[in-house]
Design a protein around this motif. Sequence first.
Motif, PDB file in Angstrom:
ATOM      1  N   ARG A   1       0.843  -1.186   0.000  1.00 53.30           N
ATOM      2  CA  ARG A   1       0.000   0.000   0.000  1.00 53.30           C
ATOM      3  C   ARG A   1       0.882   1.240   0.000  1.00 53.30           C
ATOM      4  N   SER A   2       0.666   2.111  -0.974  1.00 56.60           N
ATOM      5  CA  SER A   2       1.334   3.407  -0.964  1.00 56.60           C
ATOM      6  C   SER A   2       0.272   4.470  -0.678  1.00 56.60           C
ATOM      7  N   ASN A   3       0.678   5.706  -0.641  1.00 55.24           N
ATOM      8  CA  ASN A   3      -0.294   6.773  -0.383  1.00 55.24           C
ATOM      9  C   ASN A   3      -1.297   6.917  -1.522  1.00 55.24           C
ATOM     10  N   GLU A   4      -0.853   6.669  -2.723  1.00 62.05           N
ATOM     11  CA  GLU A   4      -1.697   6.874  -3.901  1.00 62.05           C
ATOM     12  C   GLU A   4      -2.386   5.600  -4.386  1.00 62.05           C
TER      13      GLU A   4
ATOM     14  N   THR B   1       5.638 -15.167  -9.221  1.00 54.48           N
ATOM     15  CA  THR B   1       4.402 -14.413  -9.090  1.00 54.48           C
ATOM     16  C   THR B   1       3.391 -14.985 -10.078  1.00 54.48           C
ATOM     17  N   LEU B   2       2.279 -15.475  -9.558  1.00 54.20           N
ATOM     18  CA  LEU B   2       1.269 -16.093 -10.406  1.00 54.20           C
ATOM     19  C   LEU B   2       0.320 -15.051 -10.994  1.00 54.20           C
ATOM     20  N   LEU B   3      -0.064 -14.070 -10.191  1.00 48.21           N
ATOM     21  CA  LEU B   3      -0.984 -13.015 -10.617  1.00 48.21           C
ATOM     22  C   LEU B   3      -0.580 -11.705  -9.970  1.00 48.21           C
ATOM     23  N   ALA B   4      -0.899 -10.611 -10.621  1.00 44.73           N
ATOM     24  CA  ALA B   4      -0.691  -9.295 -10.022  1.00 44.73           C
ATOM     25  C   ALA B   4      -1.833  -8.377 -10.443  1.00 44.73           C
ATOM     26  N   CYS B   5      -2.172  -7.476  -9.554  1.00 44.89           N
ATOM     27  CA  CYS B   5      -3.272  -6.560  -9.804  1.00 44.89           C
ATOM     28  C   CYS B   5      -3.010  -5.278  -9.016  1.00 44.89           C
ATOM     29  N   SER B   6      -3.292  -4.141  -9.612  1.00 39.54           N
ATOM     30  CA  SER B   6      -3.088  -2.874  -8.900  1.00 39.54           C
ATOM     31  C   SER B   6      -4.056  -1.821  -9.424  1.00 39.54           C
ATOM     32  N   THR B   7      -4.048  -0.682  -8.770  1.00 41.77           N
ATOM     33  CA  THR B   7      -4.913   0.408  -9.201  1.00 41.77           C
ATOM     34  C   THR B   7      -4.359   1.101 -10.443  1.00 41.77           C
TER      35      THR B   7
ATOM     36  N   LEU C   1     -10.259   2.648 -15.037  1.00 42.55           N
ATOM     37  CA  LEU C   1     -11.459   3.295 -15.576  1.00 42.55           C
ATOM     38  C   LEU C   1     -12.630   3.232 -14.599  1.00 42.55           C
ATOM     39  N   ASN C   2     -12.663   2.199 -13.749  1.00 44.25           N
ATOM     40  CA  ASN C   2     -13.780   2.012 -12.825  1.00 44.25           C
ATOM     41  C   ASN C   2     -13.577   2.675 -11.474  1.00 44.25           C
ATOM     42  N   LEU C   3     -12.407   3.242 -11.230  1.00 41.29           N
ATOM     43  CA  LEU C   3     -12.111   3.815  -9.920  1.00 41.29           C
ATOM     44  C   LEU C   3     -12.756   5.181  -9.751  1.00 41.29           C
ATOM     45  N   SER C   4     -13.228   5.430  -8.530  1.00 41.30           N
ATOM     46  CA  SER C   4     -13.838   6.732  -8.253  1.00 41.30           C
ATOM     47  C   SER C   4     -12.763   7.796  -8.051  1.00 41.30           C
ATOM     48  N   THR C   5     -11.817   7.507  -7.174  1.00 39.14           N
ATOM     49  CA  THR C   5     -10.661   8.388  -6.998  1.00 39.14           C
ATOM     50  C   THR C   5      -9.452   7.593  -7.439  1.00 39.14           C
ATOM     51  N   GLY C   6      -8.304   8.161  -7.433  1.00 32.85           N
ATOM     52  CA  GLY C   6      -7.112   7.522  -7.993  1.00 32.85           C
ATOM     53  C   GLY C   6      -6.642   6.258  -7.323  1.00 32.85           C
ATOM     54  N   GLY C   7      -7.424   5.627  -6.478  1.00 32.90           N
ATOM     55  CA  GLY C   7      -7.005   4.399  -5.816  1.00 32.90           C
ATOM     56  C   GLY C   7      -6.746   4.616  -4.346  1.00 32.90           C
TER      57      GLY C   7
ATOM     58  N   TYR D   1      -4.307  -4.812   9.780  1.00 34.69           N
ATOM     59  CA  TYR D   1      -5.484  -5.304   9.075  1.00 34.69           C
ATOM     60  C   TYR D   1      -6.633  -4.345   9.344  1.00 34.69           C
ATOM     61  N   HIS D   2      -6.619  -3.242   8.610  1.00 32.31           N
ATOM     62  CA  HIS D   2      -7.555  -2.164   8.858  1.00 32.31           C
ATOM     63  C   HIS D   2      -7.605  -1.292   7.622  1.00 32.31           C
ATOM     64  N   GLY D   3      -8.725  -0.667   7.362  1.00 35.04           N
ATOM     65  CA  GLY D   3      -8.831   0.294   6.258  1.00 35.04           C
ATOM     66  C   GLY D   3      -8.737  -0.366   4.903  1.00 35.04           C
ATOM     67  N   ARG D   4      -7.808   0.127   4.098  1.00 40.61           N
ATOM     68  CA  ARG D   4      -7.693  -0.337   2.718  1.00 40.61           C
ATOM     69  C   ARG D   4      -7.249  -1.797   2.625  1.00 40.61           C
TER      70      ARG D   4
END
Length: 136
Positions: free
Chosen positions: A48-51, A65-71, A78-84, A118-121
């Motif tokens: 998790r970074s600030n952005e 690494t089998l899979l990777a996913c990020s904002t 395209l589906n994000l409300s704010t920048g992640g 284990y809290h928030g994002r």
Amino acid sequence: MKLSKRTLLKLKNKNKKLKPNKYKKLKREGLRGKIKGTIERPRLSVYRSNEHIYAQIIDDTHSKTLLACSTLDRSIKLNLSTGGRTCDDSRLIGEKLAELSLQKNITKIVFDRGPYLYHGRIKALADGARAGGLQF
């Protein structure tokens, strides 16, 4: 350099020999010693970074690494409300990661939160992955 929790807290409280980044690294290594990803149950690692927020599924036995996913992925951006930066965006990342992992027949994982609470994002990403069908 493995240190016990008691030693870590003493060093942190004394604030003499341990800088914050070093403490963060030791905390992560202490947690990582207990969590290993296998072929049957790969490890879901979160950064998790600030952005942005990044998640990847890793097989530690083969160090792959089998899979990777990020904002930052185009299809997700395209589906994000704010920048992640919000919990809703993190939940969307968890759901997308679960969708991709189910396509590769990965249903059971081990959750590695790293040095983060284990809290928030982080919690939102885990809840999204559970909602998508992954079992922790």
